[in-house]
Design a protein around this motif. Structure first.
Motif, mmCIF file in Angstrom:
data_model
loop_
_atom_site.group_PDB
_atom_site.id
_atom_site.type_symbol
_atom_site.label_atom_id
_atom_site.label_comp_id
_atom_site.label_asym_id
_atom_site.label_seq_id
_atom_site.Cartn_x
_atom_site.Cartn_y
_atom_site.Cartn_z
ATOM 1 N N LEU A 105 -6.348 -6.174 5.998
ATOM 2 C CA LEU A 105 -4.901 -6.358 5.996
ATOM 3 C C LEU A 105 -4.189 -5.135 5.438
ATOM 4 O O LEU A 105 -3.112 -4.762 5.909
ATOM 5 N N VAL A 106 -4.767 -4.507 4.423
ATOM 6 C CA VAL A 106 -4.141 -3.316 3.856
ATOM 7 C C VAL A 106 -4.107 -2.200 4.883
ATOM 8 O O VAL A 106 -3.070 -1.540 5.083
ATOM 9 N N ARG A 107 -5.219 -1.961 5.561
ATOM 10 C CA ARG A 107 -5.252 -0.883 6.560
ATOM 11 C C ARG A 107 -4.262 -1.149 7.695
ATOM 12 O O ARG A 107 -3.611 -0.236 8.200
ATOM 13 N N LYS A 108 -4.146 -2.403 8.087
ATOM 14 C CA LYS A 108 -3.186 -2.758 9.129
ATOM 15 C C LYS A 108 -1.763 -2.458 8.679
ATOM 16 O O LYS A 108 -0.941 -1.941 9.451
ATOM 17 N N SER A 109 -1.475 -2.739 7.420
ATOM 18 C CA SER A 109 -0.134 -2.510 6.888
ATOM 19 C C SER A 109 0.164 -1.022 6.750
ATOM 20 O O SER A 109 1.298 -0.585 6.984
ATOM 21 N N LEU A 110 -0.823 -0.234 6.350
ATOM 22 C CA LEU A 110 -0.610 1.198 6.179
ATOM 23 C C LEU A 110 -0.089 1.836 7.458
ATOM 24 O O LEU A 110 0.757 2.737 7.423
ATOM 25 N N ALA A 111 -0.593 1.382 8.581
ATOM 26 C CA ALA A 111 -0.217 1.965 9.867
ATOM 27 C C ALA A 111 1.192 1.581 10.295
ATOM 28 O O ALA A 111 1.704 2.116 11.284
ATOM 29 N N GLN A 112 1.827 0.666 9.549
ATOM 30 C CA GLN A 112 3.154 0.181 9.933
ATOM 31 C C GLN A 112 4.241 0.529 8.921
ATOM 32 O O GLN A 112 5.424 0.437 9.244
ATOM 33 N N GLU A 113 3.851 0.930 7.725
ATOM 34 C CA GLU A 113 4.835 1.160 6.676
ATOM 35 C C GLU A 113 5.295 2.614 6.648
ATOM 36 O O GLU A 113 4.486 3.542 6.608
ATOM 37 N N THR A 114 6.604 2.788 6.645
ATOM 38 C CA THR A 114 7.194 4.122 6.668
ATOM 39 C C THR A 114 6.740 4.961 5.487
ATOM 40 O O THR A 114 6.464 6.159 5.628
ATOM 41 N N PHE A 115 6.630 4.334 4.313
ATOM 42 C CA PHE A 115 6.239 5.078 3.110
ATOM 43 C C PHE A 115 4.901 5.772 3.311
ATOM 44 O O PHE A 115 4.749 6.971 3.014
ATOM 45 N N PHE A 116 3.917 5.036 3.813
ATOM 46 C CA PHE A 116 2.581 5.596 3.976
ATOM 47 C C PHE A 116 2.507 6.540 5.170
ATOM 48 O O PHE A 116 1.771 7.530 5.141
ATOM 49 N N LEU A 117 3.268 6.250 6.208
ATOM 50 C CA LEU A 117 3.313 7.164 7.352
ATOM 51 C C LEU A 117 3.893 8.511 6.928
ATOM 52 O O LEU A 117 3.373 9.571 7.311
ATOM 53 N N ASP A 118 4.955 8.476 6.133
ATOM 54 C CA ASP A 118 5.564 9.721 5.652
ATOM 55 C C ASP A 118 4.616 10.451 4.711
ATOM 56 O O ASP A 118 4.521 11.685 4.741
ATOM 57 N N ARG A 119 3.926 9.700 3.861
ATOM 58 C CA ARG A 119 2.993 10.307 2.914
ATOM 59 C C ARG A 119 1.852 10.992 3.659
ATOM 60 O O ARG A 119 1.449 12.109 3.308
#
Length: 216
Positions: A105-119
């Motif tokens: 679930l965490v990996r799935k969320s990382l691919a959708q969250e702007t914060f992590f995409l920008d990071r």
């Protein structure tokens, strides 16, 4: 200014002590320290060592539970004083915080969250290549935080209200149906379940979770 809010706002807590006098007051305190600092795995990775549990990858560097407790101690300093100020005027509960989510679930969320995409973009890597701290390690860290919350509550005479077992999967992680669509938070269904646990623990009966008004 009580609109600033906790932590670090003495006026907020003074106002709560006044308005909560003779009532039941429930505090939710932080609880996300393990995600804030270690959602993504450091290099080298680490595993948690304690008298009752050893958690983490075989190649991880050992980190004692007590070292993590000491590392997070500043995040609990104000809590003890807050509870002491409230316990003399109100019945006080301290709520356990949601367990971490599974690696999937965490990996799935990382691919959708702007914060992590920008990071990831700043680091010049693909978000799918960002290494998540293994769930067994995140769970061990979360448990340290729950133990600390319970110990503080017990020391001042407040009631600790742990996470309901119904919210926890067989792997010890937050069940998928209680997860919000991000990397760390629980959803409204979890909130309703927690409300039931709070009311049963402090009031002695199950109160219906308040329903937000429907916009006209």
């Amino acid at each position: 200014n009580p609109t600033v809010g906790p932590p670090g706002d003495a006026d907020y807590w003074d106002l709560l002590a006044k308005t909560g006098a003779g009532r039941t007051v429930v505090i939710v305190w932080n609880g996300n320290q393990h995600n804030a600092g270690f959602l993504l795995s450091p290099d080298p990775p680490f595993r948690v060592f304690g008298p009752l549990a050893e958690a983490g990858p075989e190649d991880g560097v050992w980190v004692p539970q007590e070292a993590l407790r000491e590392y997070w101690q500043p995040t609990f300093l104000e809590l003890t004083e807050v509870l002491k100020s409230l316990i003399v005027v109100a019945r006080v509960g301290l709520v356990g915080t949601p367990p971490p989510k599974s690696d999937t679930l965490v990996r799935k969320s990382l691919a959708q969250e702007t914060f992590f995409l920008d990071r990831a973009r700043e680091l010049g890597v693909e978000v799918t290549d960002m290494r998540v701290t293994p769930q067994i390690v995140r769970h061990a860290m979360w448990q340290i935080i729950q133990d600390e919350l319970e110990e503080i509550a017990s020391a001042v005479g407040a009631t600790f209200i742990p996470v309901p077992t119904a919210a926890v999967g067989r792997d010890g992680m937050l069940r998928a149906d209680f997860c919000a669509p991000d990397a760390t938070h629980a959803n409204a269904d979890y909130g309703a379940l927690m409300w039931t646990a709070i009311s049963a623990s402090l009031v002695g009966e199950v109160l219906r979770c308040p329903t937000p008004p429907v916009p006209s």
